[in-house]
Scaffold this motif. Structure first.
Motif, PDB file in Angstrom:
ATOM      1  N   LEU A  68      61.929 -21.691 -68.693  1.00  0.00           N
ATOM      2  CA  LEU A  68      61.818 -23.072 -69.163  1.00  0.00           C
ATOM      3  C   LEU A  68      60.938 -23.898 -68.225  1.00  0.00           C
ATOM      4  O   LEU A  68      60.133 -24.718 -68.673  1.00  0.00           O
ATOM      5  CB  LEU A  68      63.205 -23.712 -69.277  1.00  0.00           C
ATOM      6  N   GLY A  69      61.074 -23.675 -66.932  1.00  0.00           N
ATOM      7  CA  GLY A  69      60.222 -24.375 -65.972  1.00  0.00           C
ATOM      8  C   GLY A  69      58.759 -24.006 -66.133  1.00  0.00           C
ATOM      9  O   GLY A  69      57.880 -24.865 -66.073  1.00  0.00           O
ATOM     10  N   ALA A  70      58.482 -22.730 -66.338  1.00  0.00           N
ATOM     11  CA  ALA A  70      57.101 -22.285 -66.540  1.00  0.00           C
ATOM     12  C   ALA A  70      56.516 -22.902 -67.814  1.00  0.00           C
ATOM     13  O   ALA A  70      55.356 -23.320 -67.828  1.00  0.00           O
ATOM     14  CB  ALA A  70      57.038 -20.770 -66.614  1.00  0.00           C
ATOM     15  N   ALA A  71      57.320 -22.971 -68.868  1.00  0.00           N
ATOM     16  CA  ALA A  71      56.852 -23.587 -70.111  1.00  0.00           C
ATOM     17  C   ALA A  71      56.530 -25.060 -69.892  1.00  0.00           C
ATOM     18  O   ALA A  71      55.513 -25.566 -70.382  1.00  0.00           O
ATOM     19  CB  ALA A  71      57.912 -23.440 -71.202  1.00  0.00           C
ATOM     20  N   TRP A  72      57.376 -25.751 -69.128  1.00  0.00           N
ATOM     21  CA  TRP A  72      57.135 -27.159 -68.850  1.00  0.00           C
ATOM     22  C   TRP A  72      55.836 -27.338 -68.068  1.00  0.00           C
ATOM     23  O   TRP A  72      55.046 -28.236 -68.360  1.00  0.00           O
ATOM     24  CB  TRP A  72      58.313 -27.752 -68.074  1.00  0.00           C
ATOM     25  N   VAL A  73      55.595 -26.489 -67.087  1.00  0.00           N
ATOM     26  CA  VAL A  73      54.358 -26.570 -66.296  1.00  0.00           C
ATOM     27  C   VAL A  73      53.140 -26.339 -67.194  1.00  0.00           C
ATOM     28  O   VAL A  73      52.124 -27.036 -67.082  1.00  0.00           O
ATOM     29  CB  VAL A  73      54.384 -25.558 -65.128  1.00  0.00           C
ATOM     30  N   LEU A  74      53.224 -25.374 -68.110  1.00  0.00           N
ATOM     31  CA  LEU A  74      52.103 -25.113 -69.015  1.00  0.00           C
ATOM     32  C   LEU A  74      51.839 -26.308 -69.936  1.00  0.00           C
ATOM     33  O   LEU A  74      50.690 -26.685 -70.158  1.00  0.00           O
ATOM     34  CB  LEU A  74      52.369 -23.856 -69.833  1.00  0.00           C
ATOM     35  N   PHE A  75      52.913 -26.909 -70.476  1.00  0.00           N
ATOM     36  CA  PHE A  75      52.730 -28.084 -71.331  1.00  0.00           C
ATOM     37  C   PHE A  75      52.102 -29.231 -70.554  1.00  0.00           C
ATOM     38  O   PHE A  75      51.178 -29.893 -71.029  1.00  0.00           O
ATOM     39  CB  PHE A  75      54.075 -28.559 -71.913  1.00  0.00           C
ATOM     40  N   ALA A  76      52.581 -29.463 -69.339  1.00  0.00           N
ATOM     41  CA  ALA A  76      52.045 -30.557 -68.529  1.00  0.00           C
ATOM     42  C   ALA A  76      50.581 -30.315 -68.184  1.00  0.00           C
ATOM     43  O   ALA A  76      49.767 -31.244 -68.213  1.00  0.00           O
ATOM     44  CB  ALA A  76      52.876 -30.714 -67.256  1.00  0.00           C
ATOM     45  N   THR A  77      50.222 -29.081 -67.889  1.00  0.00           N
ATOM     46  CA  THR A  77      48.836 -28.753 -67.558  1.00  0.00           C
ATOM     47  C   THR A  77      47.922 -28.974 -68.753  1.00  0.00           C
ATOM     48  O   THR A  77      46.845 -29.561 -68.623  1.00  0.00           O
ATOM     49  CB  THR A  77      48.729 -27.290 -67.085  1.00  0.00           C
ATOM     50  N   THR A  78      48.345 -28.516 -69.916  1.00  0.00           N
ATOM     51  CA  THR A  78      47.495 -28.694 -71.095  1.00  0.00           C
ATOM     52  C   THR A  78      47.341 -30.166 -71.450  1.00  0.00           C
ATOM     53  O   THR A  78      46.271 -30.587 -71.872  1.00  0.00           O
ATOM     54  CB  THR A  78      48.040 -27.917 -72.309  1.00  0.00           C
ATOM     55  N   ARG A  79      48.387 -30.965 -71.259  1.00  0.00           N
ATOM     56  CA  ARG A  79      48.278 -32.394 -71.541  1.00  0.00           C
ATOM     57  C   ARG A  79      47.300 -33.055 -70.574  1.00  0.00           C
ATOM     58  O   ARG A  79      46.506 -33.906 -70.971  1.00  0.00           O
ATOM     59  CB  ARG A  79      49.647 -33.071 -71.431  1.00  0.00           C
ATOM     60  N   ALA A  80      47.354 -32.651 -69.311  1.00  0.00           N
ATOM     61  CA  ALA A  80      46.450 -33.232 -68.319  1.00  0.00           C
ATOM     62  C   ALA A  80      45.003 -32.869 -68.628  1.00  0.00           C
ATOM     63  O   ALA A  80      44.108 -33.720 -68.554  1.00  0.00           O
ATOM     64  CB  ALA A  80      46.838 -32.757 -66.925  1.00  0.00           C
ATOM     65  N   VAL A  81      44.764 -31.623 -69.002  1.00  0.00           N
ATOM     66  CA  VAL A  81      43.398 -31.194 -69.335  1.00  0.00           C
ATOM     67  C   VAL A  81      42.927 -31.914 -70.593  1.00  0.00           C
ATOM     68  O   VAL A  81      41.777 -32.355 -70.673  1.00  0.00           O
ATOM     69  CB  VAL A  81      43.338 -29.661 -69.510  1.00  0.00           C
ATOM     70  N   GLU A  82      43.805 -32.067 -71.572  1.00  0.00           N
ATOM     71  CA  GLU A  82      43.423 -32.738 -72.812  1.00  0.00           C
ATOM     72  C   GLU A  82      43.056 -34.190 -72.553  1.00  0.00           C
ATOM     73  O   GLU A  82      42.087 -34.706 -73.092  1.00  0.00           O
ATOM     74  CB  GLU A  82      44.588 -32.658 -73.803  1.00  0.00           C
ATOM     75  N   ARG A  83      43.818 -34.857 -71.701  1.00  0.00           N
ATOM     76  CA  ARG A  83      43.500 -36.249 -71.382  1.00  0.00           C
ATOM     77  C   ARG A  83      42.186 -36.351 -70.633  1.00  0.00           C
ATOM     78  O   ARG A  83      41.432 -37.302 -70.826  1.00  0.00           O
ATOM     79  CB  ARG A  83      44.614 -36.860 -70.533  1.00  0.00           C
ATOM     80  N   ARG A  84      41.934 -35.389 -69.772  1.00  0.00           N
ATOM     81  CA  ARG A  84      40.717 -35.423 -68.982  1.00  0.00           C
ATOM     82  C   ARG A  84      39.485 -35.202 -69.858  1.00  0.00           C
ATOM     83  O   ARG A  84      38.443 -35.799 -69.635  1.00  0.00           O
ATOM     84  CB  ARG A  84      40.789 -34.355 -67.912  1.00  0.00           C
ATOM     85  N   ARG A  85      39.603 -34.328 -70.837  1.00  0.00           N
ATOM     86  CA  ARG A  85      38.469 -34.048 -71.721  1.00  0.00           C
ATOM     87  C   ARG A  85      38.275 -35.153 -72.742  1.00  0.00           C
ATOM     88  O   ARG A  85      37.221 -35.284 -73.321  1.00  0.00           O
ATOM     89  CB  ARG A  85      38.680 -32.722 -72.447  1.00  0.00           C
ATOM     90  N   GLY A  86      39.319 -35.889 -73.035  1.00  0.00           N
ATOM     91  CA  GLY A  86      39.178 -37.009 -73.958  1.00  0.00           C
ATOM     92  C   GLY A  86      39.527 -36.668 -75.377  1.00  0.00           C
ATOM     93  O   GLY A  86      38.655 -36.488 -76.200  1.00  0.00           O
ATOM     94  N   GLY A  87      40.780 -36.556 -75.687  1.00  0.00           N
ATOM     95  CA  GLY A  87      41.194 -36.382 -77.058  1.00  0.00           C
ATOM     96  C   GLY A  87      41.655 -34.983 -77.383  1.00  0.00           C
ATOM     97  O   GLY A  87      41.720 -34.099 -76.537  1.00  0.00           O
ATOM     98  N   THR A  88      41.964 -34.801 -78.651  1.00  0.00           N
ATOM     99  CA  THR A  88      42.446 -33.509 -79.115  1.00  0.00           C
ATOM    100  C   THR A  88      41.275 -32.601 -79.438  1.00  0.00           C
ATOM    101  O   THR A  88      40.115 -33.017 -79.427  1.00  0.00           O
ATOM    102  CB  THR A  88      43.312 -33.683 -80.380  1.00  0.00           C
TER     103      THR A  88
END
Length: 147
Positions: A68-88
């Motif tokens: 569950l912790g690993a899944a949370w880290v993956l979700f947080a990482t993808t959200r950070a990358v998505e915000r950095r790139r600008g959008g979906t």
């Protein structure tokens, strides 16, 4: 099994303290102590204590918490990358398609960057007033303040 025994003993001790407090005519405090002492006994009766003890000593449960912790880290990482790139992904794809088609003219050999804007020619600098005039204002201000 040991946890249930300990919790039951704590409840019994709390009820004993509540009885002594009630004997001393402090009924409100005695009822509050009795309420607190019944909580561990209620937890034992519902089975929460057994479940918690089984979970705490189970390697499978701890592995599950790790997953569950690993899944949370993956979700947080993808959200950070998505915000950095600008959008979906869909928004980026639409933006990429629009800019690639506009960037190159059909007959051009190199990408066009759009209409070029040359900076406007700067007007010639106005002749400065004498430096004495500039300092005279400053001198007047300093004299006014007594400096």
């Amino acid at each position: 099994m040991i946890a249930e025994t300990v919790f039951s003993a704590v409840s019994a001790a709390g009820l004993g303290i509540a009885a002594v407090t009630a004997y001393r005519k402090r009924f409100l405090a005695a009822v509050r102590i009795a309420a607190y002492s019944l909580v561990p006994f209620g937890l034992v009766m519902t089975g929460i204590v057994e479940w918690a003890a089984d979970t705490a000593f189970s390697p499978t449960a701890w592995a599950g918490f790790g997953v569950l912790g690993a899944a949370w880290v993956l979700f947080a990482t993808t959200r950070a990358v998505e915000r950095r790139r600008g959008g979906t992904r869909k928004e980026r794809k639409e933006t990429r398609g629009a800019t690639q088609s506009d960037a190159v003219a059909p007959a051009a050999s190199a990408p066009s960057l759009g209409p070029g804007k040359r900076p406007a020619a700067r007007p010639a600098a106005a002749p400065r007033a004498e430096s004495a005039d500039d300092f005279s204002d400053i001198e007047a201000i300093l004299k006014k303040h007594g400096i």
